[in-house]
Design a protein around this motif. Structure first.
Motif, PDB file in Angstrom:
ATOM      1  N   ALA A 167      45.946  32.646  46.299  1.00  0.00           N
ATOM      2  CA  ALA A 167      46.678  33.629  45.499  1.00  0.00           C
ATOM      3  C   ALA A 167      45.995  34.989  45.564  1.00  0.00           C
ATOM      4  CB  ALA A 167      46.812  33.152  44.055  1.00  0.00           C
ATOM      5  N   VAL A 168      44.678  35.001  45.533  1.00  0.00           N
ATOM      6  CA  VAL A 168      43.937  36.261  45.641  1.00  0.00           C
ATOM      7  C   VAL A 168      44.173  36.879  47.018  1.00  0.00           C
ATOM      8  CG1 VAL A 168      41.630  37.307  45.691  1.00  0.00           C
ATOM      9  CG2 VAL A 168      42.197  35.613  43.930  1.00  0.00           C
ATOM     10  N   GLU A 169      44.118  36.059  48.059  1.00  0.00           N
ATOM     11  CA  GLU A 169      44.407  36.557  49.409  1.00  0.00           C
ATOM     12  C   GLU A 169      45.804  37.164  49.474  1.00  0.00           C
ATOM     13  OE1 GLU A 169      41.802  33.432  52.087  1.00  0.00           O
ATOM     14  OE2 GLU A 169      43.883  32.959  51.642  1.00  0.00           O
ATOM     15  N   ILE A 184      51.446  39.721  44.940  1.00  0.00           N
ATOM     16  CA  ILE A 184      51.808  38.441  44.349  1.00  0.00           C
ATOM     17  C   ILE A 184      52.341  38.681  42.947  1.00  0.00           C
ATOM     18  CG2 ILE A 184      49.465  38.028  43.468  1.00  0.00           C
ATOM     19  CD1 ILE A 184      49.890  35.028  44.056  1.00  0.00           C
ATOM     20  N   ALA A 185      53.305  37.884  42.550  1.00  0.00           N
ATOM     21  CA  ALA A 185      53.844  37.988  41.195  1.00  0.00           C
ATOM     22  C   ALA A 185      52.738  37.651  40.192  1.00  0.00           C
ATOM     23  CB  ALA A 185      55.020  37.038  41.019  1.00  0.00           C
ATOM     24  N   ARG A 186      52.678  38.428  39.137  1.00  0.00           N
ATOM     25  CA  ARG A 186      51.656  38.223  38.114  1.00  0.00           C
ATOM     26  C   ARG A 186      51.655  36.786  37.616  1.00  0.00           C
ATOM     27  NH1 ARG A 186      51.531  37.814  32.688  1.00  0.00           N
ATOM     28  NH2 ARG A 186      49.608  38.483  31.659  1.00  0.00           N
ATOM     29  N   GLU A 187      52.834  36.225  37.353  1.00  0.00           N
ATOM     30  CA  GLU A 187      52.938  34.866  36.819  1.00  0.00           C
ATOM     31  C   GLU A 187      52.336  33.844  37.787  1.00  0.00           C
ATOM     32  OE1 GLU A 187      55.612  36.859  37.365  1.00  0.00           O
ATOM     33  OE2 GLU A 187      56.180  37.484  35.360  1.00  0.00           O
ATOM     34  N   GLU A 188      52.592  34.037  39.078  1.00  0.00           N
ATOM     35  CA  GLU A 188      52.067  33.120  40.095  1.00  0.00           C
ATOM     36  C   GLU A 188      50.541  33.180  40.138  1.00  0.00           C
ATOM     37  OE1 GLU A 188      52.414  32.314  44.911  1.00  0.00           O
ATOM     38  OE2 GLU A 188      53.785  33.741  43.969  1.00  0.00           O
ATOM     39  N   LEU A 189      50.007  34.395  40.087  1.00  0.00           N
ATOM     40  CA  LEU A 189      48.554  34.550  40.100  1.00  0.00           C
ATOM     41  C   LEU A 189      47.931  33.946  38.846  1.00  0.00           C
ATOM     42  CD1 LEU A 189      45.981  35.667  41.420  1.00  0.00           C
ATOM     43  CD2 LEU A 189      46.347  37.739  40.104  1.00  0.00           C
ATOM     44  N   ARG A 221      49.080  31.569  36.973  1.00  0.00           N
ATOM     45  CA  ARG A 221      49.197  30.105  37.042  1.00  0.00           C
ATOM     46  C   ARG A 221      48.052  29.541  37.898  1.00  0.00           C
ATOM     47  NH1 ARG A 221      54.203  29.936  37.443  1.00  0.00           N
ATOM     48  NH2 ARG A 221      54.394  30.417  39.653  1.00  0.00           N
ATOM     49  N   ALA A 222      47.785  30.182  39.027  1.00  0.00           N
ATOM     50  CA  ALA A 222      46.694  29.741  39.898  1.00  0.00           C
ATOM     51  C   ALA A 222      45.343  29.927  39.209  1.00  0.00           C
ATOM     52  CB  ALA A 222      46.734  30.504  41.222  1.00  0.00           C
ATOM     53  N   TYR A 223      45.192  31.034  38.485  1.00  0.00           N
ATOM     54  CA  TYR A 223      43.926  31.288  37.773  1.00  0.00           C
ATOM     55  C   TYR A 223      43.717  30.247  36.673  1.00  0.00           C
ATOM     56  CZ  TYR A 223      40.335  33.662  35.016  1.00  0.00           C
ATOM     57  OH  TYR A 223      39.187  33.951  34.315  1.00  0.00           O
ATOM     58  N   ARG A 224      44.754  29.894  35.945  1.00  0.00           N
ATOM     59  CA  ARG A 224      44.626  28.857  34.905  1.00  0.00           C
ATOM     60  C   ARG A 224      44.194  27.530  35.529  1.00  0.00           C
ATOM     61  NH1 ARG A 224      49.026  31.721  32.763  1.00  0.00           N
ATOM     62  NH2 ARG A 224      50.530  30.322  33.752  1.00  0.00           N
TER      63      ARG A 224
END
Length: 92
Positions: free
Chosen positions: A25-27, A34-39, A41-44
């Motif tokens: 997601a960071v890449e 990337i959509a904020r929500e997607e990032l 979700r991955a961070y959580r």
């Protein structure tokens, strides 16, 4: 991608997948946005595996040294952003 993700060998397969999804997601934030929500979700998912702030900082540093992508900047932008926004990284 000419580098390896920083992972810990004591993690389960599911934990490695969750952390790898965050790195991907960071890449994506740096390469195309990337959509904020997607990032988030991955961070959580990453935080479930790495709840310690000290370990998070260590992994972020290792990832940045390997890839030149700064996880901290992307996560900070996402935390400060609003739903529906695109998050884009900026190399230093």
């Amino acid at each position: 991608m000419d580098y390896n993700y920083p992972i810990r060998h004591d993690w389960s397969t599911a934990e490695i997948i969750a952390v790898s999804a965050f790195y991907e997601a960071v890449e994506k934030a740096y390469e195309s946005g990337i959509a904020r929500e997607e990032l988030m979700r991955a961070y959580r998912g990453f935080k479930v595996v790495v709840p310690s702030m000290a370990e998070e900082k260590t992994l972020f540093k290792e990832f940045e040294e390997a890839s030149s992508y700064a996880c901290y900047r992307v996560v900070k932008a996402a935390k400060e952003g609003n739903d529906g926004e695109m998050i884009k990284g900026a190399r230093r």
